[in-house]
Design a protein around this motif. Sequence first.
Motif, PDB file in Angstrom:
ATOM      1  N   ILE A 334       0.870  -1.060   0.142  1.00  0.00           N
ATOM      2  CA  ILE A 334      -0.005   0.014  -0.005  1.00  0.00           C
ATOM      3  C   ILE A 334       0.741   0.982  -0.101  1.00  0.00           C
ATOM      4  O   ILE A 334       0.653   2.213  -0.798  1.00  0.00           O
ATOM      5  CB  ILE A 334      -1.003  -0.029   1.193  1.00  0.00           C
ATOM      6  N   ILE A 335       1.720   1.252   0.763  1.00  0.00           N
ATOM      7  CA  ILE A 335       2.712   2.500   0.828  1.00  0.00           C
ATOM      8  C   ILE A 335       3.741   2.627  -0.178  1.00  0.00           C
ATOM      9  O   ILE A 335       3.625   3.718  -0.736  1.00  0.00           O
ATOM     10  CB  ILE A 335       3.719   2.407   2.089  1.00  0.00           C
ATOM     11  N   PHE A 336       4.156   1.639  -0.756  1.00  0.00           N
ATOM     12  CA  PHE A 336       5.032   1.770  -1.815  1.00  0.00           C
ATOM     13  C   PHE A 336       4.338   1.334  -3.209  1.00  0.00           C
ATOM     14  O   PHE A 336       4.802   0.292  -3.863  1.00  0.00           O
ATOM     15  CB  PHE A 336       6.333   0.914  -2.011  1.00  0.00           C
ATOM     16  N   ASN A 337       3.054   2.032  -3.387  1.00  0.00           N
ATOM     17  CA  ASN A 337       2.314   1.426  -4.439  1.00  0.00           C
ATOM     18  C   ASN A 337       2.695   1.893  -5.882  1.00  0.00           C
ATOM     19  O   ASN A 337       3.535   2.971  -5.570  1.00  0.00           O
ATOM     20  CB  ASN A 337       0.519   1.811  -4.193  1.00  0.00           C
ATOM     21  N   ASP A 338       2.310   1.576  -7.082  1.00  0.00           N
ATOM     22  CA  ASP A 338       2.579   2.003  -8.170  1.00  0.00           C
ATOM     23  C   ASP A 338       2.814   3.504  -8.482  1.00  0.00           C
ATOM     24  O   ASP A 338       3.476   4.036  -8.931  1.00  0.00           O
ATOM     25  CB  ASP A 338       1.965   1.305  -9.395  1.00  0.00           C
ATOM     26  N   ASP A 339       1.723   4.019  -8.062  1.00  0.00           N
ATOM     27  CA  ASP A 339       1.580   5.518  -8.324  1.00  0.00           C
ATOM     28  C   ASP A 339       2.623   6.489  -7.460  1.00  0.00           C
ATOM     29  O   ASP A 339       3.222   7.246  -8.167  1.00  0.00           O
ATOM     30  CB  ASP A 339       0.216   5.955  -7.878  1.00  0.00           C
ATOM     31  N   ILE A 340       2.704   5.872  -6.244  1.00  0.00           N
ATOM     32  CA  ILE A 340       3.601   6.557  -5.587  1.00  0.00           C
ATOM     33  C   ILE A 340       5.076   6.358  -5.874  1.00  0.00           C
ATOM     34  O   ILE A 340       6.039   7.179  -6.097  1.00  0.00           O
ATOM     35  CB  ILE A 340       3.535   6.048  -3.892  1.00  0.00           C
ATOM     36  N   MET A 341       5.320   5.263  -6.463  1.00  0.00           N
ATOM     37  CA  MET A 341       6.737   4.785  -6.871  1.00  0.00           C
ATOM     38  C   MET A 341       6.978   5.670  -8.121  1.00  0.00           C
ATOM     39  O   MET A 341       8.362   6.244  -8.325  1.00  0.00           O
ATOM     40  CB  MET A 341       6.868   3.328  -7.100  1.00  0.00           C
ATOM     41  N   THR A 342       6.249   5.858  -8.986  1.00  0.00           N
ATOM     42  CA  THR A 342       6.189   6.740 -10.176  1.00  0.00           C
ATOM     43  C   THR A 342       6.571   8.193  -9.916  1.00  0.00           C
ATOM     44  O   THR A 342       7.412   8.880 -10.366  1.00  0.00           O
ATOM     45  CB  THR A 342       4.904   6.550 -11.121  1.00  0.00           C
ATOM     46  N   GLU A 343       5.748   8.769  -9.036  1.00  0.00           N
ATOM     47  CA  GLU A 343       5.990  10.070  -8.557  1.00  0.00           C
ATOM     48  C   GLU A 343       7.315  10.282  -7.723  1.00  0.00           C
ATOM     49  O   GLU A 343       8.207  11.245  -7.962  1.00  0.00           O
ATOM     50  CB  GLU A 343       4.992  10.465  -7.347  1.00  0.00           C
ATOM     51  N   LEU A 344       7.701   9.108  -7.066  1.00  0.00           N
ATOM     52  CA  LEU A 344       8.974   9.234  -6.524  1.00  0.00           C
ATOM     53  C   LEU A 344      10.364   9.104  -7.478  1.00  0.00           C
ATOM     54  O   LEU A 344      11.412   9.886  -7.132  1.00  0.00           O
ATOM     55  CB  LEU A 344       9.264   8.039  -5.574  1.00  0.00           C
ATOM     56  N   ASP A 345       9.911   8.410  -8.590  1.00  0.00           N
ATOM     57  CA  ASP A 345      11.014   8.278  -9.392  1.00  0.00           C
ATOM     58  C   ASP A 345      11.241   9.563 -10.329  1.00  0.00           C
ATOM     59  O   ASP A 345      12.532  10.022 -10.659  1.00  0.00           O
ATOM     60  CB  ASP A 345      10.655   7.199 -10.594  1.00  0.00           C
ATOM     61  N   GLU A 346      10.123  10.182 -10.581  1.00  0.00           N
ATOM     62  CA  GLU A 346      10.330  11.566 -11.265  1.00  0.00           C
ATOM     63  C   GLU A 346      11.059  12.660 -10.518  1.00  0.00           C
ATOM     64  O   GLU A 346      11.679  13.297 -10.851  1.00  0.00           O
ATOM     65  CB  GLU A 346       8.673  12.065 -11.699  1.00  0.00           C
ATOM     66  N   PHE A 347      10.690  12.787  -8.895  1.00  0.00           N
ATOM     67  CA  PHE A 347      11.271  13.512  -8.102  1.00  0.00           C
ATOM     68  C   PHE A 347      12.814  13.296  -8.144  1.00  0.00           C
ATOM     69  O   PHE A 347      13.788  14.313  -8.028  1.00  0.00           O
ATOM     70  CB  PHE A 347      11.074  13.285  -6.706  1.00  0.00           C
ATOM     71  N   CYS A 348      13.095  11.817  -7.915  1.00  0.00           N
ATOM     72  CA  CYS A 348      14.617  11.494  -8.010  1.00  0.00           C
ATOM     73  C   CYS A 348      15.523  11.753  -9.251  1.00  0.00           C
ATOM     74  O   CYS A 348      16.440  12.333  -9.276  1.00  0.00           O
ATOM     75  CB  CYS A 348      14.740  10.141  -7.667  1.00  0.00           C
ATOM     76  N   LYS A 349      14.597  11.719 -10.315  1.00  0.00           N
ATOM     77  CA  LYS A 349      15.238  12.091 -11.585  1.00  0.00           C
ATOM     78  C   LYS A 349      15.876  13.512 -11.846  1.00  0.00           C
ATOM     79  O   LYS A 349      16.695  13.919 -12.095  1.00  0.00           O
ATOM     80  CB  LYS A 349      14.428  11.817 -12.789  1.00  0.00           C
ATOM     81  N   LYS A 350      14.842  14.344 -11.258  1.00  0.00           N
ATOM     82  CA  LYS A 350      15.026  15.769 -11.108  1.00  0.00           C
ATOM     83  C   LYS A 350      15.837  16.085 -10.164  1.00  0.00           C
ATOM     84  O   LYS A 350      16.815  16.934 -10.246  1.00  0.00           O
ATOM     85  CB  LYS A 350      13.824  16.459 -11.134  1.00  0.00           C
ATOM     86  N   HIS A 351      15.963  15.549  -9.165  1.00  0.00           N
ATOM     87  CA  HIS A 351      16.611  16.157  -7.645  1.00  0.00           C
ATOM     88  C   HIS A 351      18.082  15.766  -7.965  1.00  0.00           C
ATOM     89  O   HIS A 351      19.087  16.336  -7.593  1.00  0.00           O
ATOM     90  CB  HIS A 351      16.192  15.257  -6.445  1.00  0.00           C
ATOM     91  N   TYR A 352      18.483  14.365  -8.477  1.00  0.00           N
ATOM     92  CA  TYR A 352      19.844  13.735  -8.372  1.00  0.00           C
ATOM     93  C   TYR A 352      20.539  13.782  -9.719  1.00  0.00           C
ATOM     94  O   TYR A 352      21.801  13.738  -9.746  1.00  0.00           O
ATOM     95  CB  TYR A 352      19.591  12.309  -8.022  1.00  0.00           C
TER      96      TYR A 352
END
Length: 383
Positions: A334-352
Amino acid sequence: MEDIMKDLLAASKKADAKLHKYAGILSDKDADPVHWIDTGSYALNRVISSSIKGGVPEGSVIALAGDAQTGKSFLANRIIANAQHEHDYICVHYDTEGALSRKFATNLGVDPSKLLHINVDTAQEVRNHCVNTLEPMIEKYPKQKFMIVLDSVGNISSEKERSDLKSGKTNSDMGERSKQIKSMLKELTKFCTKNKLIFVFTNHTYKDIASAPNPAYAKTVQSSGKQASYMPHVVLMLSKKDDKDDTSKEVKGDIITVNCEKNRYCKSKRKVQIYISYTTGPNRFYGLLSDMVEAKLIEKVNEKNYIIPWMSDSKGNPKKVHINQLYKKENRDIIFNDDIMTELDEFCKKHYAYATITKSDSDLDLEIEEISEQIDEENKENS
């Protein structure tokens, strides 16, 4: 301009036939990695590639360095397993420690039928096998993907050490070992990047007492000379806390701190914690919390508790979850669901990811502040 570039390319290929395979106009070449090999840990993928769905890129050289029992061989074998299963790689494993067993590799997901295991002693043996045996196979099977793993550089001997041992001599190595390892790493780096092979090597580390006036601030460096740090595209320094004296409780794994000392694919000097199980290797989700908080996906209450906005408690309020419950299966999906992981991935790509060369005045001011803070921290450590 386009005609000039085409003429330059044609002339370069005509001048040296050996360059024909590697020369090309950058805009036409497939210069960026086509695929990335999952490490088994989303957090570690992010440290290497800026994407939690990335990992080890093809044609790269990755150094996994650290003390004993910091997970170097675990991670190397997980990378082998994922390369085999995801992209049908064949692995050539050079073993200087005699530590790789079929059971150990199989338990971590490696397909032993697609792994050539070679016990080696010297740097020359590794280099010569790549040039004389592996390179012809690459030319014969151009569509097959290969990777090489060397575990470990720190246990390699020089030819002089081997010959002296056989003859009973106890003469000093006179720096031959370091020179031969330097030559091997230099040639293997060029060999792998040209042929788009993945090269993963493990190495030992030690405290360089001469690097700081106070031994407490001595830098941790790789053994076998500076080439082990210069040549790789990514250098990961692994460490863990000292083992506790309490032996009454069974330890099922370790929390490993990974410091990305060098990176040519995204921002370096980043640290992340991952969890490595003794039986299954790295945990996929451990180490993501700090990024999720920074991306404002979840809220940190304290070191032990986090608020998950898309989960509700009995009163219908956003649920507060203890850190020990985050990774349990009933909550994890529930916590690491697909939608959240997609949002997190987009954040990491821009941030790092590395920033573009064009910068505003405010960006430059911020950069100067960061440099000043770093200088202040270094001065404090050295004082």
